[in-house]
Design a protein around this motif. Structure first.
Motif, PDB file in Angstrom:
ATOM      1  N   ALA A  49      -0.459  -8.570  -7.717  1.00 18.24           N
ATOM      2  CA  ALA A  49       0.300  -8.791  -8.944  1.00 18.24           C
ATOM      3  C   ALA A  49       1.741  -9.175  -8.675  1.00 18.24           C
ATOM      4  O   ALA A  49       2.561  -9.207  -9.585  1.00 18.24           O
ATOM      5  CB  ALA A  49       0.254  -7.536  -9.825  1.00 18.24           C
ATOM      6  N   ASP A  50       2.042  -9.492  -7.439  1.00 13.46           N
ATOM      7  CA  ASP A  50       3.424  -9.771  -7.059  1.00 13.46           C
ATOM      8  C   ASP A  50       3.897 -11.135  -7.525  1.00 13.46           C
ATOM      9  O   ASP A  50       5.089 -11.399  -7.545  1.00 13.46           O
ATOM     10  CB  ASP A  50       3.547  -9.663  -5.529  1.00 13.46           C
ATOM     11  CG  ASP A  50       4.981  -9.474  -5.072  1.00 13.46           C
ATOM     12  OD1 ASP A  50       5.840  -9.253  -5.943  1.00 13.46           O
ATOM     13  OD2 ASP A  50       5.241  -9.561  -3.877  1.00 13.46           O
ATOM     14  N   PRO A 100      -4.145  -4.229  -5.347  1.00 15.67           N
ATOM     15  CA  PRO A 100      -3.810  -4.619  -6.729  1.00 15.67           C
ATOM     16  C   PRO A 100      -2.314  -4.782  -6.949  1.00 15.67           C
ATOM     17  O   PRO A 100      -1.888  -5.708  -7.653  1.00 15.67           O
ATOM     18  CB  PRO A 100      -4.380  -3.462  -7.563  1.00 15.67           C
ATOM     19  CG  PRO A 100      -5.457  -2.877  -6.717  1.00 15.67           C
ATOM     20  CD  PRO A 100      -4.958  -2.996  -5.316  1.00 15.67           C
ATOM     21  N   GLU A 101      -1.519  -3.906  -6.358  1.00 14.16           N
ATOM     22  CA  GLU A 101      -0.068  -4.020  -6.530  1.00 14.16           C
ATOM     23  C   GLU A 101       0.469  -5.272  -5.862  1.00 14.16           C
ATOM     24  O   GLU A 101       1.340  -5.960  -6.400  1.00 14.16           O
ATOM     25  CB  GLU A 101       0.603  -2.775  -5.941  1.00 14.16           C
ATOM     26  CG  GLU A 101       2.110  -2.775  -6.053  1.00 14.16           C
ATOM     27  CD  GLU A 101       2.722  -1.545  -5.413  1.00 14.16           C
ATOM     28  OE1 GLU A 101       3.956  -1.508  -5.290  1.00 14.16           O
ATOM     29  OE2 GLU A 101       1.968  -0.637  -5.015  1.00 14.16           O
ATOM     30  N   ILE A 102      -0.057  -5.586  -4.658  1.00 11.73           N
ATOM     31  CA  ILE A 102       0.418  -6.762  -3.940  1.00 11.73           C
ATOM     32  C   ILE A 102      -0.034  -8.043  -4.634  1.00 11.73           C
ATOM     33  O   ILE A 102       0.719  -9.021  -4.735  1.00 11.73           O
ATOM     34  CB  ILE A 102      -0.081  -6.725  -2.485  1.00 11.73           C
ATOM     35  CG1 ILE A 102       0.518  -5.517  -1.764  1.00 11.73           C
ATOM     36  CG2 ILE A 102       0.287  -7.999  -1.752  1.00 11.73           C
ATOM     37  CD1 ILE A 102      -0.030  -5.309  -0.376  1.00 11.73           C
ATOM     38  N   SER A 134       7.467   1.089 -15.583  1.00  8.99           N
ATOM     39  CA  SER A 134       6.695   2.311 -15.407  1.00  8.99           C
ATOM     40  C   SER A 134       7.434   3.263 -14.495  1.00  8.99           C
ATOM     41  O   SER A 134       8.214   2.834 -13.640  1.00  8.99           O
ATOM     42  CB  SER A 134       5.333   1.983 -14.810  1.00  8.99           C
ATOM     43  OG  SER A 134       5.493   1.319 -13.569  1.00  8.99           O
ATOM     44  N   VAL A 143       8.415   5.476 -11.405  1.00 12.14           N
ATOM     45  CA  VAL A 143       8.150   5.324  -9.984  1.00 12.14           C
ATOM     46  C   VAL A 143       7.822   6.692  -9.397  1.00 12.14           C
ATOM     47  O   VAL A 143       8.607   7.624  -9.478  1.00 12.14           O
ATOM     48  CB  VAL A 143       9.386   4.726  -9.268  1.00 12.14           C
ATOM     49  CG1 VAL A 143       9.099   4.594  -7.772  1.00 12.14           C
ATOM     50  CG2 VAL A 143       9.720   3.369  -9.861  1.00 12.14           C
ATOM     51  N   ARG A 190      -3.450  -0.672  -1.823  1.00 12.60           N
ATOM     52  CA  ARG A 190      -2.260  -1.394  -2.261  1.00 12.60           C
ATOM     53  C   ARG A 190      -2.543  -2.824  -2.707  1.00 12.60           C
ATOM     54  O   ARG A 190      -1.617  -3.514  -3.133  1.00 12.60           O
ATOM     55  CB  ARG A 190      -1.237  -1.423  -1.110  1.00 12.60           C
ATOM     56  CG  ARG A 190      -0.614  -0.085  -0.787  1.00 12.60           C
ATOM     57  CD  ARG A 190       0.189   0.433  -1.951  1.00 12.60           C
ATOM     58  NE  ARG A 190       0.939   1.628  -1.601  1.00 12.60           N
ATOM     59  CZ  ARG A 190       2.250   1.700  -1.535  1.00 12.60           C
ATOM     60  NH1 ARG A 190       2.975   0.631  -1.798  1.00 12.60           N
ATOM     61  NH2 ARG A 190       2.843   2.823  -1.222  1.00 12.60           N
ATOM     62  N   ARG A 195       6.857  -7.583  -2.968  1.00 12.99           N
ATOM     63  CA  ARG A 195       6.087  -6.358  -2.777  1.00 12.99           C
ATOM     64  C   ARG A 195       5.241  -6.425  -1.517  1.00 12.99           C
ATOM     65  O   ARG A 195       5.108  -5.440  -0.796  1.00 12.99           O
ATOM     66  CB  ARG A 195       5.202  -6.112  -3.992  1.00 12.99           C
ATOM     67  CG  ARG A 195       5.962  -5.812  -5.268  1.00 12.99           C
ATOM     68  CD  ARG A 195       5.014  -5.649  -6.440  1.00 12.99           C
ATOM     69  NE  ARG A 195       5.719  -5.475  -7.702  1.00 12.99           N
ATOM     70  CZ  ARG A 195       5.138  -5.474  -8.892  1.00 12.99           C
ATOM     71  NH1 ARG A 195       3.821  -5.647  -8.967  1.00 12.99           N
ATOM     72  NH2 ARG A 195       5.847  -5.311  -9.991  1.00 12.99           N
ATOM     73  N   ASP A 226       3.100 -12.216 -14.548  1.00 13.93           N
ATOM     74  CA  ASP A 226       3.584 -10.855 -14.443  1.00 13.93           C
ATOM     75  C   ASP A 226       3.633 -10.219 -15.815  1.00 13.93           C
ATOM     76  O   ASP A 226       4.098 -10.835 -16.780  1.00 13.93           O
ATOM     77  CB  ASP A 226       4.989 -10.823 -13.828  1.00 13.93           C
ATOM     78  CG  ASP A 226       4.938 -11.140 -12.344  1.00 13.93           C
ATOM     79  OD1 ASP A 226       3.813 -11.155 -11.797  1.00 13.93           O
ATOM     80  OD2 ASP A 226       5.997 -11.376 -11.758  1.00 13.93           O
TER      81      ASP A 226
END
Length: 291
Positions: free
Chosen positions: A255-256, A251-253, A209, A211, A249, A262, A203
């Protein structure tokens, strides 16, 4: 069917007013209730309009804007069952009241009654902001249960610290006093509080950042799109919408890390939002075919 449309319209309008109006809400609620009763009188359904106003008032109490809901998702389930019962028991009428006569004169097709139109409008209004409220309640309920199971009590809640555990342990003659242990533990606590929270391997460690609040707009647009595509029978496009959201979504998931918070947050929110839109579309489909 007219009762289901008025019910969803009243609840959706209340949530929209709570989001848009910050001062003198009682005046906005009163004007909205009067307007709904007037519309129901024009459709020859005054009793249904009064019941819809009463249900909307109860909804504002059991579904607060902030904090956990008093009854969880039970009000949502009861509202859905009530709307479905209204569609089954009271079917569409060809010429309900003066507004129905006006619609029967100028409507483009004979297969769609004014009751169906009001049901569609009620579903659309409900999906705008009430759908967001339903998703928020579902996420808060899940996070509340997780915190109750996983979060250990803090020192302020009475959990024993290192020094307290040492003080409660059996003492020997050469052990230092308990006060000395507590004094030695204070600098350790101060240093641990000053350090940043540990992160999962992989991480990024950086400043948080900002929201974005686009979810408040993306959610209603997504539900309305799924609602319209379902009524149009464009199931392939619905699958494309679901896939596109997962791709955006991803990339965000990914990187969880190992926690999976997430991913679970995304799945719960998306599934509740999609189920709301599909249930509203099924309600309209049922009303059209039953009428």
């Amino acid at each position: 069917m007219i009762a289901a449309g008025l019910l969803l319209l009243a609840v959706g309008a209340v949530d929209l007013l709570r989001q848009m109006v910050r001062t003198r809400r009682w005046l906005a609620f009163t004007l909205a209730a009067v307007a709904l009763v007037v519309v129901s009188a024009g459709l020859d359904a005054v009793i249904a309009g009064l019941l819809a106003v009463a249900v909307a008032a109860i909804w504002t109490w059991v579904m607060p804007e902030r904090g956990p809901a008093r009854a969880g998702l039970w009000p949502v389930a009861l509202l859905g069952l009530t709307a479905a019962a209204c569609v089954v028991i009271a079917r569409g009428r060809p010429r309900p009241g003066p507004l129905g006569e006006l619609w029967a004169t100028y409507r483009p097709t004979d297969t769609v009654s004014v009751d169906v139109i009001l049901l569609v409008i009620g579903c659309l209004v409900f999906l705008l902001e009430s759908g967001n409220a339903v998703v928020r309640i579902a996420l808060r309920s899940e996070m509340g249960e997780r915190e109750a199971v996983q979060t250990p009590p803090s020192d302020a809640a009475g959990s024993p610290s290192v020094a307290d555990g040492a003080a409660n342990a059996p003492r020997r003659a050469d052990d230092p006093p308990a006060d000395a242990l507590r004094a030695a533990d204070r600098p350790r606590r101060a240093r641990s509080d000053a350090l940043p929270a540990p992160t999962e391997p992989g991480d990024p460690v950086s400043t948080p950042s900002p929201v974005l609040k686009g979810g408040r707009l993306i959610g209603p647009l997504e539900r309305i799109l799924v609602f319209v595509l379902t009524l149009a029978g464009a199931y392939t496009l619905i699958a494309a919408v679901f896939a596109a959201k997962g791709i955006v979504r991803f990339p965000e998931i990914s990187a969880d890390g190992r926690s999976g918070n997430r991913a679970e947050y995304f799945l719960i929110g998306s599934l509740v939002s999609w189920v709301s839109a599909l249930a509203a579309a099924f309600l309209v489909w049922w009303g059209v075919n039953a009428g």
